[in-house]
Scaffold this motif. Structure first.
Motif, PDB file in Angstrom:
ATOM      1  N   LEU A  95      47.070  33.781  49.021  1.00 46.82           N
ATOM      2  CA  LEU A  95      46.370  33.471  47.781  1.00 46.82           C
ATOM      3  C   LEU A  95      45.492  32.235  47.903  1.00 46.82           C
ATOM      4  CD1 LEU A  95      49.167  34.229  45.171  1.00 46.82           C
ATOM      5  CD2 LEU A  95      47.358  35.725  46.015  1.00 46.82           C
ATOM      6  N   ASP A  96      45.799  31.356  48.882  1.00 48.86           N
ATOM      7  CA  ASP A  96      44.928  30.196  49.055  1.00 48.86           C
ATOM      8  C   ASP A  96      43.569  30.592  49.607  1.00 48.86           C
ATOM      9  OD1 ASP A  96      46.327  30.908  51.421  1.00 48.86           O
ATOM     10  OD2 ASP A  96      45.742  29.009  52.354  1.00 48.86           O
ATOM     11  N   LEU A  97      43.524  31.716  50.325  1.00 47.99           N
ATOM     12  CA  LEU A  97      42.239  32.206  50.843  1.00 47.99           C
ATOM     13  C   LEU A  97      41.496  33.060  49.821  1.00 47.99           C
ATOM     14  CD1 LEU A  97      43.239  33.209  54.493  1.00 47.99           C
ATOM     15  CD2 LEU A  97      42.250  31.049  53.674  1.00 47.99           C
ATOM     16  N   TRP A  98      42.217  33.567  48.812  1.00 45.74           N
ATOM     17  CA  TRP A  98      41.610  34.432  47.794  1.00 45.74           C
ATOM     18  C   TRP A  98      42.005  33.903  46.422  1.00 45.74           C
ATOM     19  CZ3 TRP A  98      38.066  37.589  49.679  1.00 45.74           C
ATOM     20  CH2 TRP A  98      38.145  37.891  51.044  1.00 45.74           C
ATOM     21  N   PRO A  99      41.448  32.755  46.025  1.00 43.68           N
ATOM     22  CA  PRO A  99      41.838  32.139  44.755  1.00 43.68           C
ATOM     23  C   PRO A  99      41.303  32.913  43.558  1.00 43.68           C
ATOM     24  CG  PRO A  99      40.017  30.929  45.734  1.00 43.68           C
ATOM     25  CD  PRO A  99      40.431  31.962  46.745  1.00 43.68           C
ATOM     26  N   LEU A 100      41.957  32.695  42.427  1.00 47.43           N
ATOM     27  CA  LEU A 100      41.510  33.281  41.170  1.00 47.43           C
ATOM     28  C   LEU A 100      40.135  32.711  40.803  1.00 47.43           C
ATOM     29  CD1 LEU A 100      42.305  35.040  38.696  1.00 47.43           C
ATOM     30  CD2 LEU A 100      43.242  32.953  37.676  1.00 47.43           C
ATOM     31  N   ARG A 101      39.199  33.598  40.461  1.00 49.15           N
ATOM     32  CA  ARG A 101      37.847  33.180  40.099  1.00 49.15           C
ATOM     33  C   ARG A 101      37.527  33.665  38.693  1.00 49.15           C
ATOM     34  NH1 ARG A 101      34.985  32.574  45.130  1.00 49.15           N
ATOM     35  NH2 ARG A 101      33.125  32.043  43.917  1.00 49.15           N
ATOM     36  N   ARG A 102      36.930  32.793  37.897  1.00 49.88           N
ATOM     37  CA  ARG A 102      36.546  33.178  36.546  1.00 49.88           C
ATOM     38  C   ARG A 102      35.489  34.280  36.583  1.00 49.88           C
ATOM     39  NH1 ARG A 102      34.946  28.264  32.812  1.00 49.88           N
ATOM     40  NH2 ARG A 102      34.765  30.070  31.413  1.00 49.88           N
ATOM     41  N   ARG A 103      35.535  35.129  35.568  1.00 51.62           N
ATOM     42  CA  ARG A 103      34.547  36.194  35.467  1.00 51.62           C
ATOM     43  C   ARG A 103      33.175  35.588  35.188  1.00 51.62           C
ATOM     44  NH1 ARG A 103      34.824  41.325  31.226  1.00 51.62           N
ATOM     45  NH2 ARG A 103      33.244  42.633  32.257  1.00 51.62           N
ATOM     46  N   GLN A 104      32.199  36.017  35.949  1.00 50.07           N
ATOM     47  CA  GLN A 104      30.849  35.501  35.770  1.00 50.07           C
ATOM     48  C   GLN A 104      30.160  36.211  34.606  1.00 50.07           C
ATOM     49  OE1 GLN A 104      28.620  35.560  39.430  1.00 50.07           O
ATOM     50  NE2 GLN A 104      30.255  34.589  40.606  1.00 50.07           N
ATOM     51  N   GLU A 105      29.417  35.445  33.851  1.00 51.02           N
ATOM     52  CA  GLU A 105      28.646  36.019  32.746  1.00 51.02           C
ATOM     53  C   GLU A 105      27.310  36.508  33.290  1.00 51.02           C
ATOM     54  OE1 GLU A 105      29.817  36.488  29.800  1.00 51.02           O
ATOM     55  OE2 GLU A 105      31.712  35.442  30.214  1.00 51.02           O
ATOM     56  N   ARG A 106      27.275  37.773  33.659  1.00 46.39           N
ATOM     57  CA  ARG A 106      26.051  38.333  34.210  1.00 46.39           C
ATOM     58  C   ARG A 106      25.709  39.618  33.482  1.00 46.39           C
ATOM     59  NH1 ARG A 106      26.042  40.218  40.027  1.00 46.39           N
ATOM     60  NH2 ARG A 106      24.931  41.993  39.187  1.00 46.39           N
ATOM     61  N   THR A 107      24.426  39.867  33.383  1.00 47.47           N
ATOM     62  CA  THR A 107      23.938  41.076  32.729  1.00 47.47           C
ATOM     63  C   THR A 107      22.966  41.777  33.674  1.00 47.47           C
ATOM     64  OG1 THR A 107      24.127  39.993  30.583  1.00 47.47           O
ATOM     65  CG2 THR A 107      22.793  41.998  30.686  1.00 47.47           C
ATOM     66  N   ALA A 157      31.497  37.936  42.117  1.00 54.50           N
ATOM     67  CA  ALA A 157      30.369  38.423  41.323  1.00 54.50           C
ATOM     68  C   ALA A 157      30.664  39.759  40.660  1.00 54.50           C
ATOM     69  CB  ALA A 157      29.127  38.550  42.203  1.00 54.50           C
ATOM     70  N   ALA A 158      31.626  40.515  41.206  1.00 56.66           N
ATOM     71  CA  ALA A 158      31.950  41.834  40.663  1.00 56.66           C
ATOM     72  C   ALA A 158      32.753  41.709  39.367  1.00 56.66           C
ATOM     73  CB  ALA A 158      32.731  42.646  41.687  1.00 56.66           C
ATOM     74  N   ASP A 159      32.681  42.743  38.549  1.00 57.13           N
ATOM     75  CA  ASP A 159      33.481  42.822  37.334  1.00 57.13           C
ATOM     76  C   ASP A 159      34.628  43.812  37.476  1.00 57.13           C
ATOM     77  OD1 ASP A 159      31.883  41.365  34.879  1.00 57.13           O
ATOM     78  OD2 ASP A 159      30.533  42.095  36.433  1.00 57.13           O
ATOM     79  N   VAL A 160      34.402  44.872  38.243  1.00 57.43           N
ATOM     80  CA  VAL A 160      35.406  45.919  38.413  1.00 57.43           C
ATOM     81  C   VAL A 160      35.328  46.425  39.846  1.00 57.43           C
ATOM     82  CG1 VAL A 160      36.184  48.211  37.673  1.00 57.43           C
ATOM     83  CG2 VAL A 160      35.214  46.637  35.994  1.00 57.43           C
ATOM     84  N   LEU A 161      36.495  46.718  40.429  1.00 58.43           N
ATOM     85  CA  LEU A 161      36.551  47.395  41.723  1.00 58.43           C
ATOM     86  C   LEU A 161      36.877  48.857  41.479  1.00 58.43           C
ATOM     87  CD1 LEU A 161      36.547  46.932  44.884  1.00 58.43           C
ATOM     88  CD2 LEU A 161      39.042  47.024  44.695  1.00 58.43           C
ATOM     89  N   LEU A 162      36.097  49.751  42.073  1.00 62.99           N
ATOM     90  CA  LEU A 162      36.271  51.188  41.901  1.00 62.99           C
ATOM     91  C   LEU A 162      36.552  51.808  43.274  1.00 62.99           C
ATOM     92  CD1 LEU A 162      36.060  53.651  39.966  1.00 62.99           C
ATOM     93  CD2 LEU A 162      33.613  53.727  40.501  1.00 62.99           C
ATOM     94  N   TYR A 163      37.737  52.437  43.396  1.00 64.20           N
ATOM     95  CA  TYR A 163      38.104  53.074  44.672  1.00 64.20           C
ATOM     96  C   TYR A 163      38.817  54.377  44.343  1.00 64.20           C
ATOM     97  CZ  TYR A 163      40.013  53.628  49.385  1.00 64.20           C
ATOM     98  OH  TYR A 163      40.324  54.099  50.643  1.00 64.20           O
ATOM     99  N   LEU A 168      34.698  48.213  30.765  1.00 65.14           N
ATOM    100  CA  LEU A 168      33.546  47.319  30.668  1.00 65.14           C
ATOM    101  C   LEU A 168      33.267  46.909  29.223  1.00 65.14           C
ATOM    102  CD1 LEU A 168      31.103  49.069  33.180  1.00 65.14           C
ATOM    103  CD2 LEU A 168      32.293  46.895  33.520  1.00 65.14           C
ATOM    104  N   ASP A 169      33.629  47.770  28.269  1.00 65.65           N
ATOM    105  CA  ASP A 169      33.310  47.515  26.861  1.00 65.65           C
ATOM    106  C   ASP A 169      34.395  46.735  26.121  1.00 65.65           C
ATOM    107  OD1 ASP A 169      30.945  48.805  27.192  1.00 65.65           O
ATOM    108  OD2 ASP A 169      31.540  50.665  26.194  1.00 65.65           O
ATOM    109  N   ARG A 170      35.550  46.519  26.741  1.00 70.23           N
ATOM    110  CA  ARG A 170      36.671  45.885  26.047  1.00 70.23           C
ATOM    111  C   ARG A 170      37.098  44.626  26.784  1.00 70.23           C
ATOM    112  NH1 ARG A 170      40.366  51.337  25.073  1.00 70.23           N
ATOM    113  NH2 ARG A 170      38.863  52.460  23.738  1.00 70.23           N
ATOM    114  N   PRO A 171      36.501  43.490  26.469  1.00 69.66           N
ATOM    115  CA  PRO A 171      36.839  42.249  27.180  1.00 69.66           C
ATOM    116  C   PRO A 171      38.322  41.897  27.119  1.00 69.66           C
ATOM    117  CG  PRO A 171      34.864  41.961  25.845  1.00 69.66           C
ATOM    118  CD  PRO A 171      35.425  43.294  25.481  1.00 69.66           C
TER     119      PRO A 171
END
Length: 365
Positions: free
Chosen positions: A170-182, A261-267, A326-329
């Motif tokens: 987890l030290d290599l992959w820290p929690l990151r705030r969601r970016q406000e991007r459009t 930078a991503a909002d959702v991962l889709l796999y 995406l529509d429900r924060p």
């Protein structure tokens, strides 16, 4: 345990060198080198060729094989097998991190004859095709990464198969705030689910969702380059599905930045055969605080409600699930928090290190 003066001497047997392209086996073996303490590891590295990944493989002693690209070609595998037979006699334990695929049955019958009776721990790093289990013999104690694969191996005669979750630091992959991007970014892993992801994104777009779709076609496993869809085919699907804002990545220079930078991962692959039961990209996204939508496959059952699961090959259901997320924060926040907490609780390096330390001790006492 043997080798108390400096910890047990363990040979990490992988299909390719650890400083070569990422495969389920080499990726997991690299994690072990940086996770399990008090072990003298020997592992395989390239002696010749261009280094393709940044940084050095941590810890242990590298055993060199001649390889330009590091891919597990037949010539490289033969070198590794020859070196492994010689090295096994100078170690306390062989830890094979090898998928069960075509050719494994012959290897499993040959290994005891050429390598002697050193104890073997075999971690199976990827989901298994049932047909490949015919005539296979266990190399020793067997570990799987999911309950689904463990059951499959046990039914094929591998005995009491343990389950050890892969780890993530987890030290290599820290929690990151969601970016406000459009618009928001949907990051899709293209390893086996490219068209399904695009069809699902098309359903979401037609339902009113606005987002940028980024396809990451960066898998380095055997045959990955040949299996990647050509650019014109992807652009044709995008045009047909109304995906006007799409980017295709065949190389990722800054993966932490991309996940942030991503909002959702889709796999959404249809099956996991030959792929890691829990792909590292999924764990990295969850650790970063990004919700993931995955196919509802048995290998992902261990993630429980940490992720959103959707029926395989059902782009209608997946697309509407993506639109709702995406529509429900408030829902996005809940899933993101749950994912980070689950990764910290179930996939932390301390749990993985303790599990393998116990297994090494059992085999060496």
């Amino acid at each position: 345990m043997s080798g108390e003066r400096g910890g047990p001497r363990v040979l990490l047997l992988t299909a390719g060198p650890l400083d070569g392209p990422e495969t389920p086996g080499t990726d997991l073996a690299r994690e072990l080198l940086g996770t399990v303490p008090h072990v003298e590891y020997a592992w395989f590295r390239r002696w010749w060729g261009r280094v393709r990944r940044a940084g050095e493989v941590p810890g242990g002693q590298g055993v060199s094989v001649i390889s330009r690209e590091g891919a597990p070609s037949p010539a490289v595998r033969l070198q590794i097998l020859t070196a492994a037979v010689l090295s096994a006699r100078r170690t306390d334990l062989v830890h094979a991190v090898l998928p069960v695929g075509p050719g494994f049955a012959a290897f499993s019958r040959m290994w005891p004859r050429v390598a002697g009776r050193r104890p073997v721990l075999h971690t199976v790093p990827a989901a298994v095709e049932g047909a490949d289990l015919a005539d296979c013999r266990p190399l020793g104690r067997t570990v799987a990464l999911s309950e689904a694969t463990a059951r499959q191996l046990a039914e094929a005669g591998f005995g009491d198969v343990r389950v050890v979750n892969p780890s993530i630091r987890l030290d290599l992959w820290p929690l990151r705030r969601r970016q406000e991007r459009t618009p928001p970014m949907v990051l899709a892993i293209g390893d086996g689910g490219t068209e399904e992801a695009m069809l699902s994104a098309g359903v979401a777009a037609r339902a009113g969702a606005r987002f940028q779709l980024v396809l990451a076609l960066t898998g380095d496993g055997p045959g990955a380059a040949a299996s990647r869809p050509p650019e014109d085919l992807l652009r044709g699907i995008a045009a047909r599905e109304g995906l006007l804002d799409m980017e295709v990545l065949r190389h990722i220079g800054d993966l932490p930045g991309l996940l942030a930078a991503a909002d959702v991962l889709l796999y959404v692959p249809r099956r996991m055969t030959g792929r890691a039961d829990v792909p590292p990209m999924v764990l990295r996204a969850l650790a970063t605080g990004r919700p993931a939508i995955l196919s509802d496959l048995p290998e992902f059952a261990g993630l429980s409600d940490t992720v959103l699961r959707t029926p395989p090959a059902d782009p209608h259901h997946t697309g509407h699930l993506l639109r709702q997320l995406l529509d429900r924060p408030w829902w996005w926040d809940r899933i993101a928090e749950r994912g980070r907490a689950t990764v910290a609780g179930r996939f932390g390096p301390d749990r993985c290190a303790a599990a393998y330390t116990r297994l090494y001790r059992e085999l060496l006492t």
